[in-house]
Design an enzyme around this catalytic site. Structure first.
Site, PDB file in Angstrom:
ATOM      1  N   CYS A   9     -10.843 -14.074  -4.590  1.00 43.38           N
ATOM      2  CA  CYS A   9      -9.625 -14.395  -3.822  1.00 43.38           C
ATOM      3  C   CYS A   9      -8.898 -13.083  -3.534  1.00 43.38           C
ATOM      4  O   CYS A   9      -9.513 -12.021  -3.579  1.00 43.38           O
ATOM      5  CB  CYS A   9      -8.755 -15.410  -4.566  1.00 43.38           C
ATOM      6  SG  CYS A   9      -8.166 -14.859  -6.182  1.00 43.38           S
ATOM      7  N   ASN A  12      -6.932 -12.205  -7.619  1.00 43.09           N
ATOM      8  CA  ASN A  12      -7.704 -12.508  -8.832  1.00 43.09           C
ATOM      9  C   ASN A  12      -6.807 -12.924 -10.001  1.00 43.09           C
ATOM     10  O   ASN A  12      -7.105 -12.660 -11.170  1.00 43.09           O
ATOM     11  CB  ASN A  12      -8.601 -11.314  -9.228  1.00 43.09           C
ATOM     12  CG  ASN A  12      -9.673 -11.653 -10.275  1.00 43.09           C
ATOM     13  OD1 ASN A  12     -10.075 -10.789 -11.047  1.00 43.09           O
ATOM     14  ND2 ASN A  12     -10.131 -12.876 -10.328  1.00 43.09           N
ATOM     15  N   CYS A  14      -4.914 -16.196  -9.421  1.00 41.58           N
ATOM     16  CA  CYS A  14      -4.685 -17.641  -9.227  1.00 41.58           C
ATOM     17  C   CYS A  14      -5.997 -18.372  -8.947  1.00 41.58           C
ATOM     18  O   CYS A  14      -6.570 -19.014  -9.823  1.00 41.58           O
ATOM     19  CB  CYS A  14      -3.692 -17.893  -8.086  1.00 41.58           C
ATOM     20  SG  CYS A  14      -2.035 -17.226  -8.400  1.00 41.58           S
ATOM     21  N   ARG A  15      -6.479 -18.304  -7.709  1.00 47.49           N
ATOM     22  CA  ARG A  15      -7.601 -19.154  -7.309  1.00 47.49           C
ATOM     23  C   ARG A  15      -8.935 -18.775  -7.948  1.00 47.49           C
ATOM     24  O   ARG A  15      -9.638 -19.643  -8.477  1.00 47.49           O
ATOM     25  CB  ARG A  15      -7.725 -19.140  -5.774  1.00 47.49           C
ATOM     26  CG  ARG A  15      -6.554 -19.796  -5.075  1.00 47.49           C
ATOM     27  CD  ARG A  15      -6.512 -19.452  -3.598  1.00 47.49           C
ATOM     28  NE  ARG A  15      -6.216 -18.036  -3.392  1.00 47.49           N
ATOM     29  CZ  ARG A  15      -6.194 -17.427  -2.214  1.00 47.49           C
ATOM     30  NH1 ARG A  15      -6.503 -18.125  -1.122  1.00 47.49           N
ATOM     31  NH2 ARG A  15      -5.887 -16.158  -2.126  1.00 47.49           N
ATOM     32  N   SER A  16      -9.316 -17.495  -7.860  1.00 46.00           N
ATOM     33  CA  SER A  16     -10.675 -17.159  -8.346  1.00 46.00           C
ATOM     34  C   SER A  16     -10.819 -17.249  -9.867  1.00 46.00           C
ATOM     35  O   SER A  16     -11.877 -17.707 -10.333  1.00 46.00           O
ATOM     36  CB  SER A  16     -11.151 -15.811  -7.800  1.00 46.00           C
ATOM     37  OG  SER A  16     -10.329 -14.757  -8.191  1.00 46.00           O
ATOM     38  N   ASP A 127      -3.714 -20.147  -0.428  1.00 48.09           N
ATOM     39  CA  ASP A 127      -3.062 -19.213  -1.350  1.00 48.09           C
ATOM     40  C   ASP A 127      -1.795 -19.874  -1.898  1.00 48.09           C
ATOM     41  O   ASP A 127      -0.876 -20.178  -1.133  1.00 48.09           O
ATOM     42  CB  ASP A 127      -2.718 -17.948  -0.548  1.00 48.09           C
ATOM     43  CG  ASP A 127      -2.062 -16.879  -1.400  1.00 48.09           C
ATOM     44  OD1 ASP A 127      -1.626 -17.178  -2.533  1.00 48.09           O
ATOM     45  OD2 ASP A 127      -1.971 -15.743  -0.910  1.00 48.09           O
TER      46      ASP A 127
END
Ligand code: 4NP
Length: 161
Positions: A9, A12, A14-16, A127
């Site tokens: 993401c 690095n 939150c999402r990934s 995001d």
């Protein structure tokens, strides 16, 4: 050698890292820890060394009962060789990754995470950083769907190849 997945993401945090930890959970439950390994990275260097965002960790704990482990690092060119599949959370991440591969040699390794969703129709993992709690919950829902689809794809195709 395990089949190596890299989730990417922007930050690095939150999402990934959520994708990495959710996927690891599914892999453990399936008894495939020796066959598939996961890591995550950010296209930016904004948060190098940071733990996952507290709001993201809270959503993962509340919705799935899992802890988010890991420290942020930046995506680097050597990742193209080191990983078998690179999963971009959104289109910007996808474009930023491919910009580091000008010859297109590794193009086939880079995929959009939402391509593996079977229940959700969103094409990107949004995001959540500047939004509210709902955005973090949505990230978890999308990633569970995508990770399940991804595991299905890998176990059905890649490991039999
Ligand atoms: P991520 O979320 O890409 O899912 O880790 C973000 C984290 C930090 C920022 C943006 C997105 N930021 O602008 O600092």
């Amino acid at each position: 050698m395990p089949y190596k997945l890299l989730f990417v993401c922007l930050g690095n945090i939150c999402r990934s890292p959520s994708a990495e930890n959710i996927m690891n959970n599914l892999i453990e439950q399936a008894g495939l820890s020796d066959s598939i390994s996961c890591d995550s990275a950010g296209t930016s260097g904004y948060h190098i060394g940071s733990s996952p965002d507290r709001r993201m960790s809270a959503a993962a704990a509340a919705k799935l009962g899992i802890k988010l482990r890991g420290r942020a690092r930046q995506f680097e060119k050597s990742d193209f060789q080191d990983f078998d599949m690179i999963l971009a959370m959104d289109r910007d991440n996808y474009d930023d990754i491919l910009a580091l591969d000008p010859t297109g040699k590794y193009h086939g390794k880079v995929r959009l995470m939402c391509d593996f969703c079977t229940r959700h129709t969103l094409k990107e993992v949004p995001d959540p950083y500047y939004g509210g709690v709902e955005g973090f919950n949505q990230v978890i829902d999308l990633l569970v769907d995508a990770c399940e689809g991804l595991l299905h794809e890998i176990t059905n195709q890649q490991l039999q190849a």
